[in-house]
Design a protein around this motif. Structure first.
Motif, PDB file in Angstrom:
ATOM      1  N   ALA A   8      -6.551  -1.339  -6.303  1.00 13.51           N
ATOM      2  CA  ALA A   8      -7.032  -1.878  -5.032  1.00 13.51           C
ATOM      3  C   ALA A   8      -6.051  -2.893  -4.454  1.00 13.51           C
ATOM      4  N   ALA A   9      -5.407  -3.667  -5.310  1.00 10.22           N
ATOM      5  CA  ALA A   9      -4.429  -4.649  -4.835  1.00 10.22           C
ATOM      6  C   ALA A   9      -3.246  -3.950  -4.158  1.00 10.22           C
ATOM      7  N   ALA A  12      -4.429  -2.504  -0.842  1.00  8.65           N
ATOM      8  CA  ALA A  12      -4.544  -3.572   0.147  1.00  8.65           C
ATOM      9  C   ALA A  12      -3.175  -3.943   0.717  1.00  8.65           C
ATOM     10  N   GLU A  13      -2.177  -4.009  -0.142  1.00  6.68           N
ATOM     11  CA  GLU A  13      -0.824  -4.361   0.313  1.00  6.68           C
ATOM     12  C   GLU A  13      -0.253  -3.265   1.220  1.00  6.68           C
ATOM     13  N   ASP A  16      -2.352  -3.031   4.468  1.00  4.34           N
ATOM     14  CA  ASP A  16      -2.461  -4.314   5.157  1.00  4.34           C
ATOM     15  C   ASP A  16      -3.926  -4.661   5.441  1.00  4.34           C
ATOM     16  N   CYS A  17      -4.711  -4.686   4.354  1.00 10.13           N
ATOM     17  CA  CYS A  17      -6.125  -5.014   4.453  1.00 10.13           C
ATOM     18  C   CYS A  17      -6.500  -5.890   3.255  1.00 10.13           C
ATOM     19  N   SER A  18      -7.755  -6.276   3.188  1.00 15.04           N
ATOM     20  CA  SER A  18      -8.205  -7.086   2.063  1.00 15.04           C
ATOM     21  C   SER A  18      -8.346  -6.234   0.812  1.00 15.04           C
ATOM     22  N   GLU A  19      -8.333  -6.884  -0.332  1.00 15.53           N
ATOM     23  CA  GLU A  19      -8.502  -6.165  -1.591  1.00 15.53           C
ATOM     24  C   GLU A  19      -9.902  -5.546  -1.663  1.00 15.53           C
ATOM     25  N   ARG A  20     -10.871  -6.226  -1.096  1.00 13.34           N
ATOM     26  CA  ARG A  20     -12.238  -5.703  -1.053  1.00 13.34           C
ATOM     27  C   ARG A  20     -12.285  -4.367  -0.295  1.00 13.34           C
ATOM     28  N   HIS A  21     -11.584  -4.309   0.825  1.00 17.84           N
ATOM     29  CA  HIS A  21     -11.532  -3.055   1.586  1.00 17.84           C
ATOM     30  C   HIS A  21     -10.763  -1.992   0.795  1.00 17.84           C
ATOM     31  N   GLY A  22      -9.768  -2.413   0.039  1.00 19.04           N
ATOM     32  CA  GLY A  22      -9.030  -1.500  -0.831  1.00 19.04           C
ATOM     33  C   GLY A  22      -9.958  -0.844  -1.843  1.00 19.04           C
ATOM     34  N   TYR A  23     -10.873  -1.637  -2.402  1.00 16.93           N
ATOM     35  CA  TYR A  23     -11.858  -1.089  -3.342  1.00 16.93           C
ATOM     36  C   TYR A  23     -12.770  -0.080  -2.648  1.00 16.93           C
TER      37      TYR A  23
END
Length: 66
Positions: A8-9, A12-13, A16-23
């Motif tokens: 998720a990290a 996110a990178e 270009d979003c939050s790690e929460r959105h990555g999850y």
């Protein structure tokens, strides 16, 4: 050997979003894979599937990620 799964990290990178959105994105992709009969791992998704699904398949090699 490069990592086969993306976290998720990393999502996110790249996105270009939050790690929460990555999850959330990973959860959605894992649901798709599970419906196709694949075994999934929470919080990770196959790197190849992520790049195909997001349409960033050309970015995979150019960014030195793999």
């Amino acid at each position: 050997m490069s990592k086969l799964l993306i976290t998720a990290a990393e999502v996110a990178e790249i996105m270009d979003c939050s790690e929460r959105h990555g999850y959330k994105l990973i959860q959605e992709m894992n649901g798709e894979l599970k419906a196709k009969g694949y075994i999934t791992r929470a919080g990770r998704v196959p790197r190849k599937y992520f790049f195909e699904r997001t349409g960033l398949s050309g970015q995979e090699e150019t960014n030195g990620e793999v």
